[in-house]
Scaffold this motif. Structure first.
Motif, PDB file in Angstrom:
ATOM      1  N   LYS A 248      -8.188  53.034  24.600  1.00  0.00           N
ATOM      2  CA  LYS A 248      -8.544  52.145  25.706  1.00  0.00           C
ATOM      3  C   LYS A 248      -9.167  50.861  25.159  1.00  0.00           C
ATOM      4  N   ILE A 249      -8.889  49.748  25.852  1.00  0.00           N
ATOM      5  CA  ILE A 249      -9.352  48.439  25.401  1.00  0.00           C
ATOM      6  C   ILE A 249     -10.108  47.740  26.521  1.00  0.00           C
ATOM      7  N   GLY A 250     -11.298  47.236  26.197  1.00  0.00           N
ATOM      8  CA  GLY A 250     -12.053  46.384  27.100  1.00  0.00           C
ATOM      9  C   GLY A 250     -11.930  44.943  26.644  1.00  0.00           C
ATOM     10  N   GLN A 251     -12.196  44.000  27.530  1.00  0.00           N
ATOM     11  CA  GLN A 251     -12.017  42.588  27.196  1.00  0.00           C
ATOM     12  C   GLN A 251     -12.996  41.723  27.976  1.00  0.00           C
ATOM     13  N   TYR A 252     -13.331  40.577  27.379  1.00  0.00           N
ATOM     14  CA  TYR A 252     -14.101  39.549  28.070  1.00  0.00           C
ATOM     15  C   TYR A 252     -13.729  38.193  27.485  1.00  0.00           C
ATOM     16  N   PRO A 253     -13.480  37.177  28.353  1.00  0.00           N
ATOM     17  CA  PRO A 253     -13.409  37.221  29.818  1.00  0.00           C
ATOM     18  C   PRO A 253     -12.223  38.069  30.306  1.00  0.00           C
ATOM     19  N   ASN A 254     -12.123  38.186  31.611  1.00  0.00           N
ATOM     20  CA  ASN A 254     -11.091  38.979  32.278  1.00  0.00           C
ATOM     21  C   ASN A 254     -11.139  40.449  31.860  1.00  0.00           C
ATOM     22  N   PRO A 255     -12.138  41.197  32.326  1.00  0.00           N
ATOM     23  CA  PRO A 255     -12.230  42.631  32.021  1.00  0.00           C
ATOM     24  C   PRO A 255     -10.936  43.351  32.393  1.00  0.00           C
ATOM     25  N   THR A 256     -10.616  44.389  31.623  1.00  0.00           N
ATOM     26  CA  THR A 256      -9.366  45.115  31.824  1.00  0.00           C
ATOM     27  C   THR A 256      -9.603  46.427  32.566  1.00  0.00           C
ATOM     28  N   ASP A 257      -8.505  47.115  32.863  1.00  0.00           N
ATOM     29  CA  ASP A 257      -8.573  48.468  33.414  1.00  0.00           C
ATOM     30  C   ASP A 257      -8.423  49.501  32.304  1.00  0.00           C
ATOM     31  N   GLY A 258      -8.595  49.044  31.061  1.00  0.00           N
ATOM     32  CA  GLY A 258      -8.466  49.924  29.904  1.00  0.00           C
ATOM     33  C   GLY A 258      -7.189  49.703  29.121  1.00  0.00           C
ATOM     34  N   THR A 259      -6.259  48.945  29.710  1.00  0.00           N
ATOM     35  CA  THR A 259      -4.993  48.667  29.031  1.00  0.00           C
ATOM     36  C   THR A 259      -4.889  47.176  28.736  1.00  0.00           C
ATOM     37  N   ALA A 260      -4.464  46.855  27.516  1.00  0.00           N
ATOM     38  CA  ALA A 260      -4.269  45.470  27.092  1.00  0.00           C
ATOM     39  C   ALA A 260      -3.509  45.489  25.775  1.00  0.00           C
ATOM     40  N   GLU A 261      -2.912  44.360  25.427  1.00  0.00           N
ATOM     41  CA  GLU A 261      -2.258  44.238  24.126  1.00  0.00           C
ATOM     42  C   GLU A 261      -3.306  43.812  23.114  1.00  0.00           C
ATOM     43  N   TRP A 262      -3.499  44.635  22.100  1.00  0.00           N
ATOM     44  CA  TRP A 262      -4.533  44.385  21.106  1.00  0.00           C
ATOM     45  C   TRP A 262      -4.278  43.068  20.375  1.00  0.00           C
ATOM     46  N   GLY A 263      -5.304  42.213  20.345  1.00  0.00           N
ATOM     47  CA  GLY A 263      -5.201  40.941  19.650  1.00  0.00           C
ATOM     48  C   GLY A 263      -4.584  39.826  20.458  1.00  0.00           C
ATOM     49  N   LYS A 264      -4.292  40.085  21.737  1.00  0.00           N
ATOM     50  CA  LYS A 264      -3.708  39.062  22.597  1.00  0.00           C
ATOM     51  C   LYS A 264      -4.448  39.046  23.923  1.00  0.00           C
ATOM     52  N   PHE A 265      -4.882  37.863  24.355  1.00  0.00           N
ATOM     53  CA  PHE A 265      -5.637  37.751  25.594  1.00  0.00           C
ATOM     54  C   PHE A 265      -4.794  38.222  26.773  1.00  0.00           C
ATOM     55  N   THR A 266      -5.359  39.109  27.572  1.00  0.00           N
ATOM     56  CA  THR A 266      -4.646  39.705  28.696  1.00  0.00           C
ATOM     57  C   THR A 266      -5.131  39.105  30.004  1.00  0.00           C
ATOM     58  N   GLN A 267      -4.227  38.510  30.756  1.00  0.00           N
ATOM     59  CA  GLN A 267      -4.545  37.970  32.073  1.00  0.00           C
ATOM     60  C   GLN A 267      -4.464  39.092  33.102  1.00  0.00           C
ATOM     61  N   ASN A 268      -5.393  39.096  34.041  1.00  0.00           N
ATOM     62  CA  ASN A 268      -5.355  40.105  35.108  1.00  0.00           C
ATOM     63  C   ASN A 268      -4.365  39.704  36.200  1.00  0.00           C
TER      64      ASN A 268
END
Length: 268
Positions: A248-268
């Motif tokens: 699972k991956i968390g992110q800031y800004p734009n917190p995730t639901d646990g899923t994201a591409e590692w090393g790439k900013f994820t837009q919600n």
């Protein structure tokens, strides 16, 4: 006669990561102690001595699990008085000006705790203004800690991002403040993705503060990544925190639901 020290406000808690609390007390005096029970731990907080401005306390942790603990650490919320004379332990972040916690960990020779084994360590509080009190909370960590929730990962990412952003304030030219730290290797490891925890040490200042934040706001097998992106046309930093046990991956800004591409900013 026992030495007594008045506490200005009520004493609220000694808590392990499992959420233990301590009832209020009006005084802090020599010989005072309480025992606490948590998942995998028992803890005892004891006032060893109160001498004028100086109060020495001892914390004892016991491994009540069936597994060996290989590393332990506690985090105390920073206070306006000094902590020093550490015995059987060491400060994880002695020069850190960003963190809201002072982190204490094993001294290198007492990191392992077998089932039913205890470790004790001491430190002294120097309070010249009569404000000393028991901490509202003490967080305890070890390699037995469970995996992180998505909320905890997003919180850790936010704290890491805020720590990293502080570094930019040391650069006097706003036009190059975003480029200079990356070019000068301030985020040498974190911009590629790095492991974090109380057993890791990083020389680059940016990597150091990210490791401090990630260690205090997330538990277990954790990796951190610092990158750059544009939000509404503005160049900014972003941080991802990955629980390597669950993926699972968390992110800031734009917190995730646990899923994201590692090393790439994820837009919600």
């Amino acid at each position: 006669m026992k030495n007594n020290k008045k506490i200005i406000s009520s004493i609220t808690a000694l808590a392990l990561a499992c959420g233990l609390s301590m009832s209020a007390s009006a005084e802090l005096y020599e010989g005072q102690s309480r025992a606490y029970k948590g998942v995998g731990y028992m803890a005892k907080y004891e006032v060893v001595s109160v001498n004028g401005y100086y109060t020495t306390v001892k914390i004892t942790l016991k491994n009540t699990s069936k597994k060996k603990i290989n590393h332990w650490a506690v985090a105390l919320k920073k206070v306006p008085w000094k902590l020093h004379n550490f015995e059987n332990c060491r400060i994880f972040n002695p020069h850190d000006v960003f963190s809201v916690y002072s982190s204490i960990t094993d001294c290198g020779t007492n990191a392992s705790l077998a089932p039913d084994e205890c470790v004790s360590f001491c430190y002294t509080m120097e309070d010249r203004y009569g404000q000393a009190k028991l901490p509202e909370r003490i967080l305890a960590y070890s390699d037995l800690d469970k995996s992180n929730t998505v909320e905890e990962l997003n919180t850790a990412a936010r704290e890491c991002c805020e720590y990293a952003d502080y570094i930019l304030r040391y650069y006097p030219d706003p036009a190059t403040a975003m480029d200079d730290p990356f070019r000068e290797g301030v985020y040498e490891k974190s911009q590629k993705g790095m492991k974090t925890g109380y057993t890791y040490e990083y020389k680059a200042r940016g990597d150091e503060v990210i490791n401090i934040a990630a260690s205090q706001y997330s538990r277990g097998d954790i990796s951190a990544y610092l990158g750059r992106t544009k939000i509404n046309g503005v160049d900014c930093l972003f941080v991802q925190i990955r629980d390597d046990r669950t993926g699972k991956i968390g992110q800031y800004p734009n917190p995730t639901d646990g899923t994201a591409e590692w090393g790439k900013f994820t837009q919600n």
